[in-house]
Write a protein that holds these residues in place. Structure first.
Motif, PDB file in Angstrom:
ATOM      1  N   GLU A  31      -2.516  -1.586 -10.484  1.00  0.00           N
ATOM      2  CA  GLU A  31      -1.087  -1.337 -10.659  1.00  0.00           C
ATOM      3  C   GLU A  31      -0.305  -1.682  -9.379  1.00  0.00           C
ATOM      4  O   GLU A  31       0.749  -2.296  -9.428  1.00  0.00           O
ATOM      5  CB  GLU A  31      -0.924   0.145 -10.995  1.00  0.00           C
ATOM      6  N   CYS A  35       2.348  -4.713  -9.050  1.00  0.00           N
ATOM      7  CA  CYS A  35       3.695  -4.388  -8.596  1.00  0.00           C
ATOM      8  C   CYS A  35       4.100  -5.315  -7.452  1.00  0.00           C
ATOM      9  O   CYS A  35       5.208  -5.861  -7.429  1.00  0.00           O
ATOM     10  CB  CYS A  35       3.711  -2.926  -8.156  1.00  0.00           C
ATOM     11  N   ASN A  40       7.938  -6.562  -6.283  1.00  0.00           N
ATOM     12  CA  ASN A  40       8.550  -5.237  -6.130  1.00  0.00           C
ATOM     13  C   ASN A  40       7.866  -4.468  -5.016  1.00  0.00           C
ATOM     14  O   ASN A  40       6.744  -4.771  -4.652  1.00  0.00           O
ATOM     15  CB  ASN A  40       8.410  -4.444  -7.429  1.00  0.00           C
ATOM     16  N   LEU A  42       6.557  -0.645  -3.503  1.00  0.00           N
ATOM     17  CA  LEU A  42       6.054   0.613  -4.013  1.00  0.00           C
ATOM     18  C   LEU A  42       6.054   1.630  -2.889  1.00  0.00           C
ATOM     19  O   LEU A  42       5.460   1.408  -1.848  1.00  0.00           O
ATOM     20  CB  LEU A  42       4.638   0.402  -4.539  1.00  0.00           C
TER      21      LEU A  42
ATOM     22  N   MET B   1       9.069   0.823  -7.338  1.00  0.00           N
ATOM     23  CA  MET B   1       8.168   1.773  -7.989  1.00  0.00           C
ATOM     24  C   MET B   1       7.865   2.929  -7.035  1.00  0.00           C
ATOM     25  O   MET B   1       7.680   2.710  -5.851  1.00  0.00           O
ATOM     26  CB  MET B   1       6.868   1.051  -8.325  1.00  0.00           C
ATOM     27  N   LEU B   6       4.003   5.279 -10.786  1.00  0.00           N
ATOM     28  CA  LEU B   6       2.619   4.796 -10.696  1.00  0.00           C
ATOM     29  C   LEU B   6       1.699   5.709 -11.503  1.00  0.00           C
ATOM     30  O   LEU B   6       0.881   5.239 -12.300  1.00  0.00           O
ATOM     31  CB  LEU B   6       2.187   4.738  -9.226  1.00  0.00           C
TER      32      LEU B   6
END
Lengths: 90, 91
Positions: A31, A35, A40, A42, B1, B6
């Motif tokens: 994930e 991302c 993007n 995180l 995010m 997540l």
């Protein structure tokens, strides 16, 4: 410390089965990677931020042959540590 | 995010409950943290490695007062993405 060690450690700490932990850990990592691949960032509070940084093209030298080579512009994944974690490591 | 997103996404895709996903993720982050605190490198194949790098002491200036201060040497964590991740990001 490798992934298998980490998974075992987590299973021990949380009491979940190794199998479950492994699936969840793999998915977490996938994930995060996806991302970043999408460009993007995180942010995980208290831990740090993963983001993508643009690097400009630059000249570099091959240290062995002394030959000048061009490094093309590229995107790089970077990690910026949070203040909290940084203070612990300090 | 962010972390919550997540956790939600991981829970959905693995079929585990959110609390399980949260606990495992927290434990994962904690493991990385503890390993670094101990001064060790943590390498996750296909993802990257977290290492501690020593930063030498340096002189810096307080921009407000203009006085020079000595910043002591310290350790900063660095993340080196794996080849796989580097390639994935640079597309």
């Amino acid at each position: 410390m490798t992934k298998a060690d980490i998974v075992e450690l987590i299973a021990e700490k949380t009491g979940f089965t190794v199998k479950d932990v492994k699936i969840v850990v793999e998915q977490c990592l996938t994930e995060i990677k996806d991302c970043l691949a999408e460009g993007n960032h995180l942010e995980i509070r208290g831990f740090g931020t993963f983001k993508v940084k643009n690097h400009k093209a630059r000249k570099a030298r091959n240290p062995k042959t002394n030959e000048e080579v061009m490094v093309p512009a590229r995107k790089k994944a970077v990690f910026k540590v949070s203040k909290e974690l940084n203070n612990i490591l300090y | 995010m962010n972390k919550l997103e997540l956790i939600e996404s991981v829970a959905k895709k693995t079929g585990q409950s959110k609390s399980v996903a949260r606990e495992v993720l927290d434990s994962l982050l904690d493991t990385v943290e503890q390993t670094l605190v101990c001064g060790h490198t943590i390498e996750i194949r296909g993802f990257g490695a977290f290492k501690l790098k020593r930063r030498e002491s340096q002189r810096a200036r307080n921009p407000r007062t203009g006085e020079t201060v000595e910043v002591p040497s310290r350790f900063v964590p660095v993340f080196k993405p794996s080849k796989k991740l580097a390639e994935k990001v640079d597309k």
